[in-house]
Design an enzyme around this catalytic site. Structure first.
Site, mmCIF file in Angstrom:
data_model
loop_
_atom_site.group_PDB
_atom_site.id
_atom_site.type_symbol
_atom_site.label_atom_id
_atom_site.label_comp_id
_atom_site.label_asym_id
_atom_site.label_seq_id
_atom_site.Cartn_x
_atom_site.Cartn_y
_atom_site.Cartn_z
ATOM 1 N N HIS A 65 47.992 -8.228 -18.149
ATOM 2 C CA HIS A 65 48.226 -7.289 -19.622
ATOM 3 C C HIS A 65 49.892 -7.418 -19.558
ATOM 4 O O HIS A 65 50.279 -6.787 -17.580
ATOM 5 C CB HIS A 65 47.903 -6.133 -19.798
ATOM 6 C CG HIS A 65 48.071 -5.276 -20.472
ATOM 7 N ND1 HIS A 65 49.160 -4.928 -20.857
ATOM 8 C CD2 HIS A 65 47.640 -5.787 -22.394
ATOM 9 C CE1 HIS A 65 49.702 -4.472 -21.859
ATOM 10 N NE2 HIS A 65 48.261 -4.471 -22.933
ATOM 11 N N GLU A 102 50.819 -12.029 -26.564
ATOM 12 C CA GLU A 102 51.490 -10.879 -27.178
ATOM 13 C C GLU A 102 53.102 -10.461 -26.415
ATOM 14 O O GLU A 102 53.099 -10.387 -25.339
ATOM 15 C CB GLU A 102 50.309 -9.975 -25.692
ATOM 16 C CG GLU A 102 48.943 -9.458 -26.160
ATOM 17 C CD GLU A 102 48.554 -8.236 -26.089
ATOM 18 O OE1 GLU A 102 47.872 -7.864 -27.106
ATOM 19 O OE2 GLU A 102 48.440 -7.854 -24.603
HETATM 20 P P1 PGA Z 1 49.134 -2.480 -28.897
HETATM 21 O O1 PGA Z 1 48.753 -2.659 -27.777
HETATM 22 O O2 PGA Z 1 47.956 -2.607 -30.808
HETATM 23 O O3 PGA Z 1 48.639 -0.699 -29.358
HETATM 24 O O4 PGA Z 1 50.700 -2.374 -29.682
HETATM 25 C C1 PGA Z 1 48.378 -3.923 -27.759
HETATM 26 C C2 PGA Z 1 48.033 -4.305 -26.326
HETATM 27 O O5 PGA Z 1 49.023 -4.419 -25.880
HETATM 28 O O6 PGA Z 1 47.318 -5.079 -25.486
#
Ligand code: PGA
Length: 255
Positions: free
Chosen positions: A97, A167
């Protein structure tokens, strides 16, 4: 061909603050999972809640953790090994992450974590994504590198347990209006599938769901799921709102 299950993953991060709240949130999420047979619901929870949430009757929503150590055991104060997570009842772990990468996780460490998690019997949700974008496409090489190095010790035989979450760092934790647009997400999913094909071959790469994460709410989730051609979503803030999260699961179930 049987339609693939959509994955909706909750990333609770460092929330909520009490076990009671965690139980309530999980129980509401699990109820939605029970009603939505076409969706695979996963909750990445803080370590301290795993045992409490997995005890008792078997749940439909899967419980996992948000990270594991890059070491198997030993003198690593404050760390949790993949085996520990598995033995306390987790079935999967997020790895890579961006909030962990920011804290110092390198692709080499991530590769070790991925291998240890897989050996421990945990499914792996590997997060990749660019910090920001340059105009000459250099960020694509960065994502390729995250995948190639991160998966360098992941055996093809375990491919069915692998999930990739795309992401883009610039879209995480922002206003829900600033989530990436579905057509751009679609392009990135194609690119990631291409890299996975180079690593594992086409047949195996096709088995890997590629999810999107970054400022998803119920509103924007609909277009992303319908037009983004994603295998699902990884959701931070809105996974703490049981109603919003259930609505997203319900929508995914109708697709
Ligand atoms: P968010 O976080 O949906 O609050 O933007 C997503 C993540 O960090 O996995």
């Amino acid at each position: 061909m049987k339609k693939k299950k959509i994955h909706i993953i909750a990333n609770w991060k460092m929330n909520p603050q009490t076990a009671e709240e965690a139980k309530t949130l999980f129980s509401k999420t699990n109820k939605s999972a029970e009603k939505s047979k076409k969706v695979s619901v996963l909750c990445a929870v803080p370590y301290v809640y795993v045992g409490k949430l997995t005890s008792g009757t078997k749940k439909v929503a899967k419980i996992g953790v948000q990270d594991v150590s890059s070491e198997a055991s030993g003198s690593y104060t404050g760390s949790i090994s993949a085996d520990m997570a598995k033995n306390v009842g987790a079935s999967f772990t997020i790895i890579g992450h961006c909030e962990k990468r920011k804290g110092g996780d390198t692709d080499e460490m991530i590769s070790k974590k991925v291998a240890l998690a897989n050996t421990a019997g945990l499914s792996v949700v590997l997060c990749v994504g660019e910090g920001d974008r340059d105009t000459n496409g250099g960020y694509l090489d960065g994502i390729k590198n995250q995948l190639v190095v991160g998966l360098s010790a992941f055996p093809k035989e375990s491919i069915k347990t692998l999930v990739i979450a795309y992401e883009p760092v610039w879209a995480i934790g922002k206003s829900f209006k600033d989530a990436m647009k579905p057509d751009q997400i679609h392009e990135m999913c194609i690119y990631i599938k291409k890299v996975l094909t180079q690593i594992f071959g086409r047949e195996s790469a096709e088995l890997v769901p590629v999810l999107y994460g970054g400022s998803v709410d119920f509103e924007n989730s609909q277009a992303i799921l319908s037009d983004g051609e994603v295998g699902g979503l990884l959701i931070g803030r809105q996974s703490l709102d049981a109603t919003a999260f259930s609505n997203i699961i319900g929508y995914a179930n109708k697709l």
